[in-house]
Design a protein around this motif. Structure first.
Motif, PDB file in Angstrom:
ATOM      1  N   VAL A  95      78.123  42.882  12.950  1.00  0.00           N
ATOM      2  CA  VAL A  95      77.914  41.979  11.813  1.00  0.00           C
ATOM      3  C   VAL A  95      78.313  42.713  10.549  1.00  0.00           C
ATOM      4  O   VAL A  95      78.183  43.945  10.446  1.00  0.00           O
ATOM      5  CB  VAL A  95      76.452  41.500  11.730  1.00  0.00           C
ATOM      6  N   TYR A  96      78.800  41.942   9.590  1.00  0.00           N
ATOM      7  CA  TYR A  96      79.217  42.480   8.299  1.00  0.00           C
ATOM      8  C   TYR A  96      78.101  42.203   7.309  1.00  0.00           C
ATOM      9  O   TYR A  96      77.953  41.097   6.791  1.00  0.00           O
ATOM     10  CB  TYR A  96      80.520  41.805   7.868  1.00  0.00           C
TER      11      TYR A  96
ATOM     12  N   LEU B  31      69.542  37.429   0.111  1.00  0.00           N
ATOM     13  CA  LEU B  31      70.666  38.215  -0.397  1.00  0.00           C
ATOM     14  C   LEU B  31      71.782  38.344   0.627  1.00  0.00           C
ATOM     15  O   LEU B  31      72.967  38.267   0.280  1.00  0.00           O
ATOM     16  CB  LEU B  31      70.181  39.600  -0.823  1.00  0.00           C
ATOM     17  N   ILE B  32      71.439  38.568   1.883  1.00  0.00           N
ATOM     18  CA  ILE B  32      72.475  38.773   2.911  1.00  0.00           C
ATOM     19  C   ILE B  32      72.827  37.476   3.632  1.00  0.00           C
ATOM     20  O   ILE B  32      73.625  37.490   4.581  1.00  0.00           O
ATOM     21  CB  ILE B  32      72.034  39.836   3.929  1.00  0.00           C
ATOM     22  N   GLY B  33      72.227  36.349   3.221  1.00  0.00           N
ATOM     23  CA  GLY B  33      72.555  35.063   3.831  1.00  0.00           C
ATOM     24  C   GLY B  33      71.915  34.830   5.170  1.00  0.00           C
ATOM     25  O   GLY B  33      72.416  34.014   5.964  1.00  0.00           O
ATOM     26  N   ALA B  34      70.822  35.514   5.464  1.00  0.00           N
ATOM     27  CA  ALA B  34      70.154  35.355   6.758  1.00  0.00           C
ATOM     28  C   ALA B  34      69.193  34.173   6.732  1.00  0.00           C
ATOM     29  O   ALA B  34      68.639  33.830   5.685  1.00  0.00           O
ATOM     30  CB  ALA B  34      69.400  36.626   7.124  1.00  0.00           C
TER      31      ALA B  34
ATOM     32  N   THR C  28      55.456  34.749  15.643  1.00  0.00           N
ATOM     33  CA  THR C  28      56.826  35.177  15.917  1.00  0.00           C
ATOM     34  C   THR C  28      57.671  34.928  14.676  1.00  0.00           C
ATOM     35  O   THR C  28      57.816  33.774  14.227  1.00  0.00           O
ATOM     36  CB  THR C  28      57.435  34.420  17.108  1.00  0.00           C
ATOM     37  N   PHE C  29      58.213  35.999  14.125  1.00  0.00           N
ATOM     38  CA  PHE C  29      59.119  35.897  12.978  1.00  0.00           C
ATOM     39  C   PHE C  29      60.546  36.086  13.484  1.00  0.00           C
ATOM     40  O   PHE C  29      60.822  37.019  14.254  1.00  0.00           O
ATOM     41  CB  PHE C  29      58.782  36.966  11.933  1.00  0.00           C
ATOM     42  N   THR C  30      61.428  35.191  13.044  1.00  0.00           N
ATOM     43  CA  THR C  30      62.823  35.229  13.498  1.00  0.00           C
ATOM     44  C   THR C  30      63.734  35.315  12.284  1.00  0.00           C
ATOM     45  O   THR C  30      63.604  34.536  11.340  1.00  0.00           O
ATOM     46  CB  THR C  30      63.176  33.977  14.315  1.00  0.00           C
ATOM     47  N   VAL C  31      64.650  36.268  12.314  1.00  0.00           N
ATOM     48  CA  VAL C  31      65.663  36.388  11.277  1.00  0.00           C
ATOM     49  C   VAL C  31      67.036  36.373  11.950  1.00  0.00           C
ATOM     50  O   VAL C  31      67.275  37.126  12.905  1.00  0.00           O
ATOM     51  CB  VAL C  31      65.465  37.664  10.423  1.00  0.00           C
ATOM     52  N   CYS C  32      67.882  35.474  11.506  1.00  0.00           N
ATOM     53  CA  CYS C  32      69.232  35.351  12.079  1.00  0.00           C
ATOM     54  C   CYS C  32      70.228  35.893  11.059  1.00  0.00           C
ATOM     55  O   CYS C  32      70.455  35.297  10.013  1.00  0.00           O
ATOM     56  CB  CYS C  32      69.540  33.901  12.426  1.00  0.00           C
ATOM     57  N   ILE C  33      70.797  37.043  11.370  1.00  0.00           N
ATOM     58  CA  ILE C  33      71.746  37.690  10.464  1.00  0.00           C
ATOM     59  C   ILE C  33      73.139  37.133  10.749  1.00  0.00           C
ATOM     60  O   ILE C  33      73.631  37.225  11.887  1.00  0.00           O
ATOM     61  CB  ILE C  33      71.717  39.219  10.671  1.00  0.00           C
ATOM     62  N   PRO C  34      73.797  36.541   9.770  1.00  0.00           N
ATOM     63  CA  PRO C  34      75.120  35.944  10.023  1.00  0.00           C
ATOM     64  C   PRO C  34      76.163  37.025  10.296  1.00  0.00           C
ATOM     65  O   PRO C  34      75.993  38.198   9.927  1.00  0.00           O
ATOM     66  CB  PRO C  34      75.421  35.192   8.720  1.00  0.00           C
ATOM     67  N   PHE C  35      77.244  36.612  10.940  1.00  0.00           N
ATOM     68  CA  PHE C  35      78.315  37.561  11.207  1.00  0.00           C
ATOM     69  C   PHE C  35      78.833  38.162   9.904  1.00  0.00           C
ATOM     70  O   PHE C  35      79.218  39.323   9.860  1.00  0.00           O
ATOM     71  CB  PHE C  35      79.458  36.881  11.964  1.00  0.00           C
ATOM     72  N   GLN C  36      78.849  37.343   8.840  1.00  0.00           N
ATOM     73  CA  GLN C  36      79.166  37.861   7.523  1.00  0.00           C
ATOM     74  C   GLN C  36      78.582  36.899   6.496  1.00  0.00           C
ATOM     75  O   GLN C  36      78.478  35.691   6.751  1.00  0.00           O
ATOM     76  CB  GLN C  36      80.668  38.027   7.327  1.00  0.00           C
TER      77      GLN C  36
END
Length: 614
Positions: A470-471, A556-559, A572-580
């Motif tokens: 991921v970027y 800030l990172i768009g997650a 349950t906490f879920t964070v989805c980090i985008p590819f960019q």
């Protein structure tokens, strides 16, 4: 067919306009009762003076010509000529009397009776040429059909009376029998009478049709004007010369001028301040050249009593059917109070933002200054624990450990406060780079071994190899995961805390779940707000900034960030980090991974993917 109708309508040309005006005013006054009859009456009132003057002038010219060329004929039939002149003069004088004006049709009928009598009685004079009388009689019947806007029944009666009197005069006049060709004396008036009756019928029908159409148009205009007059916004119309032609009641209320006071005046001078007149003139010239809509825009205007107000304007150019410029339609509203409120609101927001920036800067500075003494305390804690200053007893070691824990909590609080202040002040840049989530999570695992070592609690890591790169900002991802892990450990006394990672369709999903106290349903919408704490039974400290910082860094990172929880079973906490992050340039490695080209060896197996939570 259209040419025939147009040609036939010429027969009613002298009457259509006054009849149309009379029809509209008659309908407005009588509420639709016999509008055509009222229109004819008013048309006769308007047309009769001109008709009487024209007939009188023609008669006087004819009498003067007779006196010059054929005086014998004039003196032989002078009573008939006198009767004709008297009839025209009587009608002309009668219409000047206001009490008789509304009887214009009757007055013209009397004048027509006298005029016809004088004309036909000329046949009784031996000096009179019968052919001339026949011609004048025919012209008289045709002229009344063409130019007199009276009822068709009156025209038929006039023609019948004229033919009867003319026929009687032919019988009684002895010299008529001496004419070599007497047939034309009967044929000319008879044909004229027929054409007059036919023309009267056709003209009446055409006039009726034209007047109905005129009334419909006028009624539509009247309805539109009433609607415009009742509009809550000002409506102003200028003509092609940029002079006021109309404005409605709302415009009168806004600017204080009545319509009569501004009609014909320049559209850039009455209500426009002097310093804006050149700008307004150029804008109107632009509307005249191009088909466009100006606005909405706000400008200062001056009212009749000299007050300066703020109006919001929209303007559009009006065009004639041939495309030429016809004027401008303006719509305006007095937004003085609204403008002042908005201005005050903007100033208040600016002051609040400045105050918030100053607060954030102060907190950041204060937090930075607090970290130095706290680090000194922690440094001496480590030295005391290691026995650098000599051996310590068990009781002393317990006190030193409590001092260390308190100092670490204080350092965590100061660090979180500093990070939040930096984000709010806009001083947290993104350091984007290509990272491998598996390696990053392994690094986080090793960096948090100390806090994972909690008695009665098991920490599980499920991080598969081969997660796509991921970027993103690695430091902020670390803060997010560490804060979620710290939060799970803090509120879980016994059980399991699990950190799992998996590939999703939009990026990489990281889940931190626990078997702790859980979060009440009513608290879930507020879980990422600052200074929120929902558990007091754990006895854990903190200012409630950990999850708030998670939300700030995720934004800030768009997650994408979400939480699921059930009281007594855990969260349950879920964070989805985008590819960019959105808006960044496409990275070749990311494109290859998203397209299904594996960057690592997956053993020929397809990587399972799922959607990020919304």
């Amino acid at each position: 067919m259209q040419d025939q109708t147009t040609g036939a309508s010429v027969a009613a040309a002298g009457q259509t306009l006054p009849l149309g005006q009379g029809l509209v005013s008659g309908l407005e006054q009588s509420g639709g009762a016999e509008p055509y009859s009222r229109a004819q009456t008013e048309a006769m009132e308007a047309a009769l003076p001109a008709i009487a003057r024209a007939v009188l002038v023609i008669l006087l010219v004819y009498v003067a010509a007779q006196l010059w060329f054929r005086p014998a004929q004039l003196w032989a039939a002078w009573p008939a000529y006198l009767a004709e002149v008297f009839a025209a003069t009587l009608v002309l004088l009668s219409v000047r009397v206001s009490s008789l004006r509304h009887r214009a049709e009757t007055l013209f009928g009397i004048g027509d009776f006298v005029f016809t009598s004088g004309l036909t009685l000329q046949l009784l004079s031996p000096e009179t040429a019968p052919g001339g009388v026949a011609g004048f009689t025919a012209v008289k019947m045709m002229a009344t059909a063409l130019f007199v806007p009276w009822r068709a029944q009156r025209q038929y009666l006039s023609v019948a009376y004229t033919l009867s009197l003319y026929g009687l005069a032919l019988i009684l006049a002895p010299h008529v029998h001496e004419e070599p060709r007497k047939l034309y004396l009967v044929a000319i008036p008879a044909v004229a009478a027929f054409l007059s009756a036919l023309g009267t019928l056709q003209a009446a029908r055409l006039r009726h049709t034209l007047l109905e159409r005129t009334f419909e148009r006028e009624a539509a205009v009247t309805r539109l004007q009433r609607v415009v007059d009742r509009m809550p916004v000002g409506c102003i119309i200028s003509d092609a010369n940029m002079r006021y032609a109309y404005w409605n009641r709302a415009a009168e209320q806004i600017f204080g001028y009545k319509l009569q006071e501004v009609v014909g005046k320049s559209a850039v001078e009455v209500i426009t301040p002097a310093y804006l007149r050149d700008v307004s003139a150029r804008a109107l010239e632009e509307l005249a050249r191009k088909e466009q809509v100006l606005g909405p825009m706000r400008s200062e205007n001056v009212t009749k009593d000299g007050r300066t107000i703020i109006c919001e304007w929209s303007a559009v150019g009006l065009r004639n059917p041939d495309g030429s410029f016809a004027g401008v339609l303006f719509m305006c509203q007095d937004v003085t109070e609204k403008h002042r409120d908005e201005q005050a609101h903007r100033e208040l927001i600016a002051r609040l933002e400045e105050s918030d920036r100053m607060r954030a800067a102060f907190v950041a500075t204060l937090s930075h200054e607090l970290r130095s003494p706290i680090n000194v305390i922690l440094g001496y804690h480590d030295l005391l624990t290691e026995g650098v200053f000599g051996p310590v007893s068990r009781n002393q070691l317990d006190v030193i450990e409590r001092i260390g824990q308190a100092a670490k909590q204080l350092l965590e609080l100061v660090t979180s406060t500093l990070e939040v202040s930096r984000v709010q002040a806009g001083r947290t840049p993104l350091n984007l780079q290509l990272i491998h989530p598996s390696a990053l999570l392994t690094q986080i695992r090793s960096e948090t071994l100390e806090i994972q070592a909690k008695e009665g609690l098991q920490v599980e890591w499920e991080v598969p190899d081969g997660l796509p790169p991921v970027y993103t900002d690695a430091a902020k991802v670390k803060v997010i995961v560490k804060n979620l892990l710290s939060n799970a450990l803090k509120y879980t006394e016994r059980g399991v805390v699990k950190i799992a990672a998996a590939e999703a369709r939009q990026g990489v999903e990281i889940r931190v779940s626990d078997t702790g106290y859980g979060i009440p349903p009513e608290a879930l919408p507020h879980v990422f707000e600052p200074f929120r704490q929902f558990h007091t039974q754990s006895g854990s400290g903190g200012a409630g900034l950990g999850l708030y910082l998670v939300r700030l860094f995720s934004d800030l990172i768009g997650a994408q960030l979400s939480v699921e929880s059930e009281v007594g079973k855990g969260s349950t906490f879920t964070v989805c980090i985008p590819f960019q992050p959105p808006g960044t340039l496409v990275q070749p490695e990311i494109s290859a991974s998203v397209s299904g080209v594996p960057l690592r060896n997956t053993g020929g197996k397809e990587r399972p993917t799922r959607d990020c939570p919304e």
